[in-house]
Design a protein around this motif. Structure first.
Motif, mmCIF file in Angstrom:
data_model
loop_
_atom_site.group_PDB
_atom_site.id
_atom_site.type_symbol
_atom_site.label_atom_id
_atom_site.label_comp_id
_atom_site.label_asym_id
_atom_site.label_seq_id
_atom_site.Cartn_x
_atom_site.Cartn_y
_atom_site.Cartn_z
ATOM 1 N N MET A 163 96.703 48.883 37.093
ATOM 2 C CA MET A 163 96.737 47.488 36.619
ATOM 3 C C MET A 163 96.056 47.328 35.260
ATOM 4 O O MET A 163 96.302 46.345 34.550
ATOM 5 C CB MET A 163 96.071 46.571 37.654
ATOM 6 N N THR A 164 95.187 48.251 34.900
ATOM 7 C CA THR A 164 94.512 48.178 33.597
ATOM 8 C C THR A 164 95.023 49.264 32.644
ATOM 9 O O THR A 164 94.372 49.570 31.657
ATOM 10 C CB THR A 164 92.989 48.341 33.790
ATOM 11 N N ILE A 193 103.684 50.335 33.620
ATOM 12 C CA ILE A 193 102.807 50.834 34.686
ATOM 13 C C ILE A 193 102.000 49.680 35.274
ATOM 14 O O ILE A 193 101.807 49.606 36.505
ATOM 15 C CB ILE A 193 101.874 51.937 34.151
ATOM 16 N N ARG A 194 101.536 48.770 34.422
ATOM 17 C CA ARG A 194 100.807 47.594 34.917
ATOM 18 C C ARG A 194 101.705 46.734 35.799
ATOM 19 O O ARG A 194 101.277 46.225 36.843
ATOM 20 C CB ARG A 194 100.263 46.770 33.742
ATOM 21 N N ALA A 195 102.944 46.573 35.383
ATOM 22 C CA ALA A 195 103.878 45.751 36.158
ATOM 23 C C ALA A 195 104.156 46.377 37.528
ATOM 24 O O ALA A 195 104.198 45.680 38.552
ATOM 25 C CB ALA A 195 105.182 45.575 35.384
ATOM 26 N N ASP A 196 104.339 47.680 37.549
ATOM 27 C CA ASP A 196 104.590 48.365 38.827
ATOM 28 C C ASP A 196 103.355 48.350 39.724
ATOM 29 O O ASP A 196 103.473 48.383 40.950
ATOM 30 C CB ASP A 196 105.031 49.814 38.570
ATOM 31 N N LEU A 223 94.822 42.189 34.112
ATOM 32 C CA LEU A 223 96.259 42.361 33.914
ATOM 33 C C LEU A 223 96.883 41.052 33.443
ATOM 34 O O LEU A 223 97.729 41.039 32.530
ATOM 35 C CB LEU A 223 96.905 42.831 35.221
ATOM 36 N N LEU A 224 96.483 39.932 34.064
ATOM 37 C CA LEU A 224 97.036 38.622 33.680
ATOM 38 C C LEU A 224 96.667 38.282 32.239
ATOM 39 O O LEU A 224 97.500 37.754 31.481
ATOM 40 C CB LEU A 224 96.514 37.542 34.625
ATOM 41 N N GLU A 225 95.426 38.587 31.864
ATOM 42 C CA GLU A 225 94.993 38.302 30.493
ATOM 43 C C GLU A 225 95.791 39.131 29.488
ATOM 44 O O GLU A 225 96.197 38.633 28.439
ATOM 45 C CB GLU A 225 93.495 38.597 30.351
ATOM 46 N N SER A 255 98.763 40.388 29.932
ATOM 47 C CA SER A 255 100.142 39.908 29.918
ATOM 48 C C SER A 255 100.264 38.629 29.111
ATOM 49 O O SER A 255 101.218 38.442 28.356
ATOM 50 C CB SER A 255 100.637 39.674 31.350
ATOM 51 N N THR A 256 99.275 37.733 29.261
ATOM 52 C CA THR A 256 99.289 36.468 28.525
ATOM 53 C C THR A 256 99.152 36.720 27.027
ATOM 54 O O THR A 256 99.847 36.115 26.207
ATOM 55 C CB THR A 256 98.146 35.556 28.999
ATOM 56 N N ALA A 257 98.241 37.640 26.664
ATOM 57 C CA ALA A 257 98.036 37.965 25.251
ATOM 58 C C ALA A 257 99.305 38.577 24.655
ATOM 59 O O ALA A 257 99.694 38.264 23.522
ATOM 60 C CB ALA A 257 96.872 38.932 25.101
ATOM 61 N N ALA A 258 99.965 39.430 25.426
ATOM 62 C CA ALA A 258 101.194 40.056 24.949
ATOM 63 C C ALA A 258 102.299 39.019 24.773
ATOM 64 O O ALA A 258 103.065 39.055 23.803
ATOM 65 C CB ALA A 258 101.649 41.142 25.922
ATOM 66 N N ALA A 259 102.363 38.064 25.714
ATOM 67 C CA ALA A 259 103.377 37.014 25.630
ATOM 68 C C ALA A 259 103.120 36.103 24.428
ATOM 69 O O ALA A 259 104.052 35.720 23.707
ATOM 70 C CB ALA A 259 103.389 36.193 26.915
#
Length: 217
Positions: A155-156, A162-165, A195-197, A199-203
């Motif tokens: 997850m990190t 890999i994080r998504a899986d 992981l959420l952070e 993903s949010t930063a990437a989005a």
């Protein structure tokens, strides 16, 4: 005159052709290089698919559980992928044998949660999706700590896929042994929030880049 005659005779001897007797080989020159060599045969061990394993439990391709688990550490991604597929076949044929070696199975497979090859992780998700629901929570409980370690690591991970899986693996694990997984919430939740952070930063970064491109058009 005698001296001159001796010189001519010596010179003639230098260029005199040596006559060989029939069946006798010519002697090698003093400065000749020996180019002869010897060859040795290499004996390769019998491959597992052709070995006699009538006294052992194997999958459809004649691979034992021990062989399949060993192949999961192979440097080749296709080999690791095939070993996971082969393990699924073995589990379908010999569920009791898989249960008996559950510790070794979990230890070998859970490491593939962070495998760099998407195809390997995809097959592992299919395997876990088939095998974990057949296990009792008490059977899986002793191995949850190790599974949580690798899932949190995934997850990190630096790679997005890999994080998504990792979330999918966590979901399967929580469904199979919810009470045991809940005990590791203090460890799992920080990794999940991270992981959420990420993903949010990437989005947000992708959205900003898209807006910048739109403004330039």
């Amino acid at each position: 005159m005698p001296r001159s005659s001796k010189k001519k005779q010596k010179k003639a001897e230098d260029f005199k052709k040596v006559k060989l007797k029939v069946g006798k080989k010519k002697a090698p020159a003093a400065n000749a290089t020996d180019t002869s060599f010897t060859a040795r045969a290499i004996v390769v061990g019998v491959q597992s698919i052709s070995a006699d394993k009538s006294a052992q439990l194997t999958n459809s391709h004649n691979h034992t559980l021990k062989e399949l688990l060993a192949q999961m550490r192979h440097y080749s991604a296709p080999t690791r992928k095939d070993s996971v597929v082969g393990l699924g076949d073995f589990a379908a044929l010999h569920p009791a044998a898989l249960r008996a070696e559950l510790g070794a199975v979990i230890s070998a497979t859970v490491r593939l949660v962070v495998d760099n090859e998407p195809g390997v992780r995809r097959q592992l998700l299919r395997l876990y999706g088939t095998v974990l629901p057949t296990l009792e929570p008490r059977e899986l409980a002793p191995f949850v700590p190790l599974a949580v370690i690798f899932t949190c690591s995934a997850m990190t991970h630096i790679l997005d896929d890999i994080r998504a899986d990792a979330v999918k693996f966590l979901d399967l694990l929580a469904d199979a042994a919810p009470a045991t997984v809940a005990q590791f919430a203090p460890r799992v939740l920080p990794s999940f929030f991270s992981l959420l952070e990420t993903s949010t930063a990437a989005a947000d970064g992708a959205r900003t880049e898209a807006n910048a491109r739109t403004a330039l058009l």
